[in-house]
Structure formats: structure tokens, C-alpha cells
Design a protein around this motif. Structure first.
Motif, PDB file in Angstrom:
ATOM      1  N   ARG A 108      -8.536   5.535  -2.068  1.00 41.43           N
ATOM      2  CA  ARG A 108      -8.482   4.522  -0.939  1.00 41.43           C
ATOM      3  C   ARG A 108      -9.463   3.307  -1.137  1.00 41.43           C
ATOM      4  O   ARG A 108      -9.356   2.166  -0.797  1.00 41.43           O
ATOM      5  CB  ARG A 108      -8.944   5.014   0.595  1.00 41.43           C
ATOM      6  CG  ARG A 108      -8.700   4.380   1.858  1.00 41.43           C
ATOM      7  CD  ARG A 108      -9.263   4.954   2.859  1.00 41.43           C
ATOM      8  NE  ARG A 108     -10.694   5.103   2.880  1.00 41.43           N
ATOM      9  CZ  ARG A 108     -11.410   5.564   3.816  1.00 41.43           C
ATOM     10  NH1 ARG A 108     -11.025   5.911   4.919  1.00 41.43           N
ATOM     11  NH2 ARG A 108     -12.846   5.443   3.672  1.00 41.43           N
TER      12      ARG A 108
ATOM     13  N   PRO B 249       0.908  -1.178   0.097  1.00 44.36           N
ATOM     14  CA  PRO B 249       0.021  -0.193  -0.114  1.00 44.36           C
ATOM     15  C   PRO B 249       0.746   1.269   0.009  1.00 44.36           C
ATOM     16  O   PRO B 249       0.427   2.217  -0.667  1.00 44.36           O
ATOM     17  CB  PRO B 249      -0.821  -0.273   1.159  1.00 44.36           C
ATOM     18  CG  PRO B 249      -0.066  -1.149   1.899  1.00 44.36           C
ATOM     19  CD  PRO B 249       0.573  -2.008   1.062  1.00 44.36           C
TER      20      PRO B 249
ATOM     21  N   PHE C  29      -3.395   4.289   6.190  1.00 44.31           N
ATOM     22  CA  PHE C  29      -4.203   3.568   5.096  1.00 44.31           C
ATOM     23  C   PHE C  29      -5.739   3.633   5.485  1.00 44.31           C
ATOM     24  O   PHE C  29      -6.634   3.338   4.694  1.00 44.31           O
ATOM     25  CB  PHE C  29      -3.784   2.101   4.836  1.00 44.31           C
ATOM     26  CG  PHE C  29      -2.334   2.114   4.672  1.00 44.31           C
ATOM     27  CD1 PHE C  29      -1.649   2.670   3.626  1.00 44.31           C
ATOM     28  CD2 PHE C  29      -1.520   1.486   5.628  1.00 44.31           C
ATOM     29  CE1 PHE C  29      -0.224   2.631   3.475  1.00 44.31           C
ATOM     30  CE2 PHE C  29      -0.145   1.621   5.602  1.00 44.31           C
ATOM     31  CZ  PHE C  29       0.389   1.956   4.375  1.00 44.31           C
TER      32      PHE C  29
END
Length: 490
Positions: free
Chosen positions: A86, A51, A163
Motif C-alpha cells: 500500500r 490501483p 485502497f
């Protein structure tokens, strides 16, 4: 396999643990089980390398429109949509987790979605209440980010939380100067966040080549990151609140005059934080007082060994909780092994995978194998990237007489667009053997370049071997084979 439920029980579903389980079951024919209390894929896939690198890619698009316009393209700049990114990021991580689960299933590994602890030299207890036995146990539980011992540290977030932010903050203070701190400084700056970074040391990226990290720091400042070295956080509190309970320093409770409420708050600092509250008031060691939407602590990681029952069965732990192992990843208990970040040797995903493979070779294939932890290439995904393999100039100079070949220049692509970016190519060469002891690159794509340079350095290539290699022109990497005269010796 007399007397045991399994030949091997792996605790931890990250890259190292999954690889060891798959190979032991699929290639060595062992009966294997694996337990993971969180998500399969571990730190790298779920909350680390993957990520983070996707966020690096996203942040690098910030300058694309301006550069394209310099090349003649008529494009318009639009805002960054964090929610859209996201959503897509989470879908990709879900896909990768399914891949990991599928690989384990396809190899015949039995999996348990549960926390596992050590109940004995050959016994594992699951949070479901079950107890399993195994001839061998492999601990591959990785590590976790830590907050400093500071009152109100729970108000800050750690790298895992980035995240899960519902929205990007307008302003962000990053505490730390390691690769995680510097990478996220570049990422968030590229995504439009006003980034300030405090690091208590004299220069960021301690342990890397001084010249290389100096250029990275200079580039970070030029890109708009407000980087302060020799600076640390002293106090923090909710913005606008009475700061009386926040005391300067990070000493003992008695020295700080901490109240029971302070201690309770501090003791909760390691609780999961997915969206720490509102703005945070911060006082730094340089006397400045500022308010930030978010404070990110990138102040280190500790191994995940707490409460696992390791010391109770005789496994030795180091000062930071890391599992002490020998060259074959074996602990003080012969049936228990450990690999990856939980051993705090070289905390890189490819190293954990190699340690897992070596463990299987040693234990299940009758081929005792140690992992070579020397001359491992690595990259820091700052902007520009830093790629490195071997010794820094400073470390090499302490060992022997060296020659330093170095060049710094403006890359063609960004120079044409009018940017002031600079790249660095550097070779550290032994005067006696002529071997290249270290290679350091600061440039876009340095991670890709250092992988290939790492092969040559690992093979023991000399400076003359580099010189004999014909340059690929026009490229940045050609500078690695065209430097003829040393800039420094000694």
C-alpha cells in the motif's frame, strides 16, 4: 472571447476532463480552466483502473512459487505484506497525480482545487466563493459507488475504500456480480483473504457471453472463492450486537418497520468510509447467518450530478442522475456539454478520453465529430481474465443466424505445473455475411489479446480472414485462427 473569463471551463479532473482541457488549450488555443474537488486523475487513476490493476498483479504472485517449483526452481513462499504494498501503491498514485497536474500546467490550463457547480448557462461557482464565466462548460465529474437501500448498510465498505484499508481482513463478503465485484473477489482471494461472494442473479457478469462467464465462475470457485448465485443479503448488523433494529428485506420504511434511528443510519450510507468498524453479522436470503470481518458492496455506480445545479439551468437528467446528451455530448443547454461516466453511456476510461477529444473537435476545431460507441473491446480482470468485443452468442442469435466456433483447453504453462486452469476462445460468425460478430476470450492475458482481436472485428473481418492468418505457435491465441468447424449453428 468577448464577455467571458474563459472559452472553456471543465468540471472534473479525471481522464476525460483532463484530456479535453489539454487539447482545447494546447491544440486549439482556447483559454481553459478546470476545477477538481478531489484528486487529479479521477476514478481511473486514483481509485479505479490503475490501483486495481496493480492489486491484480500483486494477487497473481500468490501461485508463482508453487508453479516455479514445478518448473524446477527452489523457491520459498513468504507472506504478503499489505503495508509495504500500500505504501508503494500510494507513492505511485501520487506520482501519477503530479503527472496530470503537470500536463495541465504545460498546456496552459488554469486549475482550481475546488468543487464547482453550475450557476448559469455560462457560469460556474466554486466552493471558494469565486464565480467564473465561460463560453462553454464541460461536465466530466464521473461517478461513485453506491450502497444498497438496506438498514445498517453503512457498516459495509465500497470499492473506493479498499485502497485505504489499514490491514487486510481475514474474511470478506462481497455483494454483487458485476465486473468490480468479481475482480475484487479474485484480488482479495489471491492476497490470502477468505472471500465469499453473494449475487442475486442466476450467473455473475450479466451481459457478457454466457459460456465465457460460466467458465469465469467455475474458475473462481476452483481458486477458493465461495461464490453463491441466486443469493442476496437480507440483514446486517455489528457482530454480537442485538439485531432487533435490522429488519429483513429492502422495502419501504413502513413495510420494514424501520425506526427513526434506522433511517438516520441508512441515510448516512453514502458518507465516506475508509475503515468501517469491526466484524459484521450478515443474514442472507438462503437463510445462512455468518460473521465477516468486512462486507464490500459492489452493487453499482451512479453519476456524480447531485447538488450541481444542472436541472436548475435546464440540463436534463436521466433516472439514475446521468446527464442526457446527444451524439456530440451536448446537453439540452447548448453551452453545456458532458462526457464520460457522468453520461452513463459506455463507462470506460478510453471512451471518456475519446468523447473529450470529439468534444474539442466539434466545439473548438469546427469539425463536428461523434464518438463511435459500437464494437468497443473491453476486459474484465478476473482470474483468469475475460476479454470481449462485439456480440455475445445470445445477443447475436436474437439478430440473425450464426455459427459458433469455440474451443476450451488447458494452457500449456499452467498444465505443466499441474494446475487445472482452462482457457476459452470463441468466435461468433454471421452465416450471411461471414463477418465475425463477436470474439470472447477467457485466459491469462485475455485483455492484451482482445485489444488486437478488436481491430479485426472493428474492421469487419470475416471468419475466412481469420482462417487465412497463420498461427503463432505455441501460443494460446493461435486457437483464434485455427478453429475450422463450428460447434453450434442456428
Amino acid at each position: 472571447m468577448s464577455g467571458f473569463d474563459y472559452d472553456l471551463f471543465v468540471i472534473g479532473g479525471g481522464s476525460g476532463g483532463v484530456r479535453a482541457a489539454r487539447v482545447a488549450a494546447g491544440e486549439a488555443g482556447a483559454k481553459v480552466a478546470l476545477a477538481e474537488e478531489d484528486r487529479y486523475g479521477g476514478t481511473c487513476v486514483i481509485r479505479g483502473c490503475v490501483p486495481k490493476k496493480l492489486m491484480v498483479f500483486a494477487s497473481e504472485y500468490a501461485g508463482v512459487v508453487e508453479d516455479a517449483q514445478a518448473y524446477g526452481w527452489q523457491l520459498a513462499q513468504g507472506p504478503f505484506d499489505w503495508t509495504s504494498f500500500r505504501t508503494r501503491l500510494n507513492a505511485e498514485l501520487d506520482r501519477l497525480e503530479k503527472v496530470y497536474r503537470s500536463l495541465l500546467k504545460g498546456s496552459g490550463v488554469e486549475t482550481f482545487d475546488a468543487r464547482a457547480t453550475i450557476a448559469g448557462p455560462h457560469a460556474v461557482k466554486l466552493s471558494t466563493g469565486e464565480e467564473k464565466t465561460a463560453k462553454h462548460i464541460l461536465v466530466a465529474t464521473g461517478g461513485h459507488p453506491v450502497r444498497p437501500d438496506l438498514p445498517n448498510a453503512h457498516l459495509g465498505i465500497v470499492s473506493d475504500d479498499i485502497f485505504h484499508l489499514d490491514a487486510l481482513p481475514k474474511s470478506l463478503l462481497i455483494i454483487g456480480g458485476g465486473y468490480i465485484a468479481c475482480e475484487f473477489a479474485g484480488i482479495m482471494n489471491g492476497l490470502g483473504v477468505e472471500v465469499t461472494q453473494y449475487y442475486r442473479g442466476a450467473q455473475i457478469l450479466r451481459g457478457f457471453d454466457d459460456e465465457a462467464r460460466g467458465l469465469v465462475a467455475e474458475s473462481m470457485r476452483e481458486s477458493g472463492i465461495d461464490l453463491h448465485v441466486g443469493t442476496n443479503i437480507m440483514e446486517m448488523a455489528p457482530a454480537g450486537a442485538d439485531h432487533a433494529l435490522s429488519h429483513a428485506g429492502t422495502g419501504s420504511d413502513a413495510a420494514m418497520g424501520a425506526t427513526a434511528q434506522d433511517r438516520q443510519v441508512r441515510d448516512s450510507r453514502d458518507a465516506p468510509q475508509t475503515a468501517a468498524g469491526g466484524p459484521v453479522w450478515v443474514k442472507s436470503t438462503n437463510g445462512a447467518e455468518r460473521v465477516f470481518d468486512k462486507v464490500l458492496f459492489a452493487t453499482g455506480r451512479d453519476p456524480n450530478t447531485a447538488g450541481m445545479g444542472l436541472e436548475e439551468v435546464g440540463v436534463s437528467l436521466g433516472r439514475r442522475g446521468q446527464i442526457v446528451v446527444d451524439g456530440y455530448s451536448q446537453t439540452a443547454v447548448p453551452s453545456i456539454y458532458a462526457i464520460g461516466d457522468v453520461t452513463d453511456r459506455v463507462n470506460l476510461t478510453p471512451v471518456a478520453i475519446r468523447e473529450g477529444m470529439a468534444f474539442v473537435e466539434t466545439v473548438f476545431k469546427g469539425n463536428p465529430t461523434k464518438v463511435d460507441h459500437e464494437l468497443i473491446p473491453s476486459a474484465v480482470f478476473t482470474q483468469p481474465e475475460l476479454g470481449t468485443v462485439g456480440l455475445s452468442e445470445e445477443a447475436a442469435r436474437e439478430k440473425e443466424e450464426i455459427e459458433v466456433y469455440c474451443t476450451s483447453f488447458r494452457p500449456m504453462q499452467t498444465a505443466f505445473a499441474g494446475r487445472s486452469d482452462r482457457a476459452l476462445m470463441k468466435l461468433i460468425v454471421s452465416k450471411a455475411s461471414r463477418k465475425v460478430l463477436g470474439c470472447h476470450i477467457v485466459a491469462p492475458g485475455a485483455g492484451e489479446m482482445i485489444q488486437l482481436a478488436g481491430i479485426a472485428v472493428k474492421m469487419g473481418a470475416t471468419k475466412e480472414d481469420f482462417d487465412r492468418t497463420v498461427a503463432v505457435h505455441p501460443t494460446m491465441s493461435e486457437e483464434i485462427v485455427t478453429m475450422r468447424s463450428p460447434m453450434r449453428t442456428g
